[in-house]
Design a protein around this motif. Structure first.
Motif, PDB file in Angstrom:
ATOM      1  N   VAL A  21       0.860  -1.186   0.000  1.00 57.45           N
ATOM      2  CA  VAL A  21       0.000   0.000   0.000  1.00 57.45           C
ATOM      3  C   VAL A  21       0.894   1.233   0.000  1.00 57.45           C
ATOM      4  O   VAL A  21       1.930   1.249   0.653  1.00 57.45           O
ATOM      5  CB  VAL A  21      -0.913   0.009   1.251  1.00 57.45           C
ATOM      6  N   ALA A  22       0.483   2.277  -0.698  1.00 58.72           N
ATOM      7  CA  ALA A  22       1.244   3.517  -0.721  1.00 58.72           C
ATOM      8  C   ALA A  22       1.080   4.265   0.601  1.00 58.72           C
ATOM      9  O   ALA A  22       0.046   4.162   1.267  1.00 58.72           O
ATOM     10  CB  ALA A  22       0.786   4.399  -1.871  1.00 58.72           C
ATOM     11  N   ALA A  23       2.108   5.016   0.975  1.00 56.41           N
ATOM     12  CA  ALA A  23       2.071   5.834   2.186  1.00 56.41           C
ATOM     13  C   ALA A  23       2.923   7.073   1.964  1.00 56.41           C
ATOM     14  O   ALA A  23       3.827   7.082   1.123  1.00 56.41           O
ATOM     15  CB  ALA A  23       2.601   5.050   3.383  1.00 56.41           C
ATOM     16  N   VAL A  24       2.629   8.111   2.736  1.00 57.36           N
ATOM     17  CA  VAL A  24       3.453   9.321   2.727  1.00 57.36           C
ATOM     18  C   VAL A  24       3.759   9.674   4.173  1.00 57.36           C
ATOM     19  O   VAL A  24       2.855   9.815   5.005  1.00 57.36           O
ATOM     20  CB  VAL A  24       2.755  10.513   2.040  1.00 57.36           C
ATOM     21  N   SER A  25       5.039   9.793   4.476  1.00 56.53           N
ATOM     22  CA  SER A  25       5.499  10.178   5.802  1.00 56.53           C
ATOM     23  C   SER A  25       5.825  11.669   5.774  1.00 56.53           C
ATOM     24  O   SER A  25       6.548  12.137   4.893  1.00 56.53           O
ATOM     25  CB  SER A  25       6.756   9.376   6.156  1.00 56.53           C
ATOM     26  N   VAL A  26       5.278  12.425   6.723  1.00 53.18           N
ATOM     27  CA  VAL A  26       5.544  13.865   6.820  1.00 53.18           C
ATOM     28  C   VAL A  26       6.203  14.131   8.170  1.00 53.18           C
ATOM     29  O   VAL A  26       5.644  13.799   9.215  1.00 53.18           O
ATOM     30  CB  VAL A  26       4.254  14.696   6.680  1.00 53.18           C
ATOM     31  N   VAL A  42       3.999  12.188  11.039  1.00 50.79           N
ATOM     32  CA  VAL A  42       2.670  11.640  10.789  1.00 50.79           C
ATOM     33  C   VAL A  42       2.751  10.877   9.474  1.00 50.79           C
ATOM     34  O   VAL A  42       3.503  11.257   8.578  1.00 50.79           O
ATOM     35  CB  VAL A  42       1.593  12.753  10.750  1.00 50.79           C
ATOM     36  N   VAL A  43       2.017   9.778   9.389  1.00 49.48           N
ATOM     37  CA  VAL A  43       2.009   8.967   8.173  1.00 49.48           C
ATOM     38  C   VAL A  43       0.577   8.825   7.686  1.00 49.48           C
ATOM     39  O   VAL A  43      -0.324   8.510   8.465  1.00 49.48           O
ATOM     40  CB  VAL A  43       2.630   7.567   8.428  1.00 49.48           C
ATOM     41  N   GLN A  53      -4.552   7.719   9.059  1.00 51.79           N
ATOM     42  CA  GLN A  53      -3.503   8.587   9.580  1.00 51.79           C
ATOM     43  C   GLN A  53      -2.924   7.951  10.830  1.00 51.79           C
ATOM     44  O   GLN A  53      -3.656   7.533  11.721  1.00 51.79           O
ATOM     45  CB  GLN A  53      -4.076   9.965   9.914  1.00 51.79           C
ATOM     46  N   PHE A  54      -1.590   7.902  10.891  1.00 56.06           N
ATOM     47  CA  PHE A  54      -0.891   7.381  12.063  1.00 56.06           C
ATOM     48  C   PHE A  54      -0.001   8.483  12.603  1.00 56.06           C
ATOM     49  O   PHE A  54       0.802   9.046  11.871  1.00 56.06           O
ATOM     50  CB  PHE A  54      -0.047   6.150  11.708  1.00 56.06           C
ATOM     51  N   GLY A  55      -0.160   8.815  13.865  1.00 56.26           N
ATOM     52  CA  GLY A  55       0.586   9.900  14.477  1.00 56.26           C
ATOM     53  C   GLY A  55      -0.137  11.214  14.270  1.00 56.26           C
ATOM     54  O   GLY A  55      -1.209  11.270  13.657  1.00 56.26           O
ATOM     55  N   SER A  56       0.456  12.277  14.788  1.00 55.00           N
ATOM     56  CA  SER A  56      -0.174  13.597  14.669  1.00 55.00           C
ATOM     57  C   SER A  56       0.872  14.686  14.814  1.00 55.00           C
ATOM     58  O   SER A  56       1.842  14.531  15.562  1.00 55.00           O
ATOM     59  CB  SER A  56      -1.245  13.775  15.746  1.00 55.00           C
ATOM     60  N   LEU A  57       0.649  15.771  14.084  1.00 55.29           N
ATOM     61  CA  LEU A  57       1.457  16.975  14.244  1.00 55.29           C
ATOM     62  C   LEU A  57       0.623  18.068  14.911  1.00 55.29           C
ATOM     63  O   LEU A  57       0.942  19.248  14.818  1.00 55.29           O
ATOM     64  CB  LEU A  57       1.980  17.458  12.887  1.00 55.29           C
ATOM     65  N   ALA A  60      -0.826  21.193  12.957  1.00 54.89           N
ATOM     66  CA  ALA A  60      -0.238  21.144  11.613  1.00 54.89           C
ATOM     67  C   ALA A  60      -0.713  19.941  10.798  1.00 54.89           C
ATOM     68  O   ALA A  60      -0.256  19.736   9.678  1.00 54.89           O
ATOM     69  CB  ALA A  60       1.285  21.134  11.709  1.00 54.89           C
ATOM     70  N   ASP A  61      -1.644  19.147  11.332  1.00 52.14           N
ATOM     71  CA  ASP A  61      -2.105  17.947  10.622  1.00 52.14           C
ATOM     72  C   ASP A  61      -2.682  18.260   9.243  1.00 52.14           C
ATOM     73  O   ASP A  61      -2.418  17.549   8.279  1.00 52.14           O
ATOM     74  CB  ASP A  61      -3.139  17.176  11.447  1.00 52.14           C
ATOM     75  N   GLU A  62      -3.486  19.319   9.135  1.00 56.72           N
ATOM     76  CA  GLU A  62      -4.094  19.627   7.835  1.00 56.72           C
ATOM     77  C   GLU A  62      -3.041  20.085   6.835  1.00 56.72           C
ATOM     78  O   GLU A  62      -3.082  19.698   5.668  1.00 56.72           O
ATOM     79  CB  GLU A  62      -5.195  20.690   7.978  1.00 56.72           C
ATOM     80  N   ALA A  63      -2.073  20.881   7.267  1.00 58.96           N
ATOM     81  CA  ALA A  63      -0.979  21.295   6.381  1.00 58.96           C
ATOM     82  C   ALA A  63      -0.174  20.072   5.950  1.00 58.96           C
ATOM     83  O   ALA A  63       0.232  19.957   4.785  1.00 58.96           O
ATOM     84  CB  ALA A  63      -0.079  22.313   7.073  1.00 58.96           C
ATOM     85  N   ALA A  64       0.027  19.136   6.874  1.00 55.38           N
ATOM     86  CA  ALA A  64       0.760  17.905   6.554  1.00 55.38           C
ATOM     87  C   ALA A  64      -0.018  17.058   5.550  1.00 55.38           C
ATOM     88  O   ALA A  64       0.554  16.508   4.612  1.00 55.38           O
ATOM     89  CB  ALA A  64       1.024  17.107   7.821  1.00 55.38           C
ATOM     90  N   ARG A  65      -1.337  16.966   5.712  1.00 59.86           N
ATOM     91  CA  ARG A  65      -2.168  16.186   4.794  1.00 59.86           C
ATOM     92  C   ARG A  65      -2.113  16.777   3.379  1.00 59.86           C
ATOM     93  O   ARG A  65      -1.996  16.057   2.396  1.00 59.86           O
ATOM     94  CB  ARG A  65      -3.610  16.113   5.284  1.00 59.86           C
ATOM     95  N   GLN A  66      -2.188  18.096   3.282  1.00 58.67           N
ATOM     96  CA  GLN A  66      -2.133  18.742   1.961  1.00 58.67           C
ATOM     97  C   GLN A  66      -0.780  18.526   1.297  1.00 58.67           C
ATOM     98  O   GLN A  66      -0.703  18.245   0.093  1.00 58.67           O
ATOM     99  CB  GLN A  66      -2.456  20.228   2.090  1.00 58.67           C
ATOM    100  N   LEU A  67       0.303  18.642   2.072  1.00 49.89           N
ATOM    101  CA  LEU A  67       1.635  18.395   1.530  1.00 49.89           C
ATOM    102  C   LEU A  67       1.787  16.934   1.120  1.00 49.89           C
ATOM    103  O   LEU A  67       2.350  16.623   0.064  1.00 49.89           O
ATOM    104  CB  LEU A  67       2.704  18.776   2.559  1.00 49.89           C
TER     105      LEU A  67
END
Length: 132
Positions: A21-26, A42-43, A53-57, A60-67
């Motif tokens: 499965v694809a993932a993005v780590s921020v 956050v991943v 979503q795993f973890g949290s910023l 900044a979670d929404e900014a991380a999701r958009q990035l």
């Protein structure tokens, strides 16, 4: 992915690799607030918009999701500076995509062009043949 066994963002990345499965780590790589969140991660897995979503910023979670969404669409790592709650944060997004494998049994006349096309499509190619 078994949510009961995944406890950290790093474990989420490892689990997504294992499941294909694809993932993005921020990650936070700079925090103007005396580095209180430096290294936080956050991943996002699956479809970024409606995946898990795993973890949290925190804020900044929404900014991380958009990035993460942009990194996923461009299929490359991105670095972005944003302001959240009066603090300047630099976020680094790194997508991880599953590896597709193709096994070609027999190294006959079609194996070479088939392997070349598969490599162009980002397949990990293995050619098996009983000849030396």
């Amino acid at each position: 992915m078994n949510a009961l066994t995944v406890r950290t963002p790093a474990e989420a990345v490892l689990a997504t690799i294992a499941e294909g499965v694809a993932a993005v780590s921020v990650s936070v790589v700079f925090d103007s607030r005396a580095q209180r969140s430096l290294g936080a991660r956050v991943v996002f897995t699956g479809s970024i918009a409606d995946g898990r979503q795993f973890g949290s910023l925190g804020a900044a979670d929404e900014a991380a999701r958009q990035l993460a969404q942009r990194a996923f669409e461009k299929r490359k790592a991105l670095l972005e500076t944003t302001v959240v709650g009066g603090a300047e944060l630099s976020l680094f997004a790194e997508p991880v995509f599953p590896v597709h494998r193709m096994v070609i049994v027999g190294a006959g006349h079609i194996a070479v062009p088939l392997a070349a096309v598969a490599r162009l499509l980002d397949f990990d190619v293995l050619v098996l043949d009983d000849r030396e």
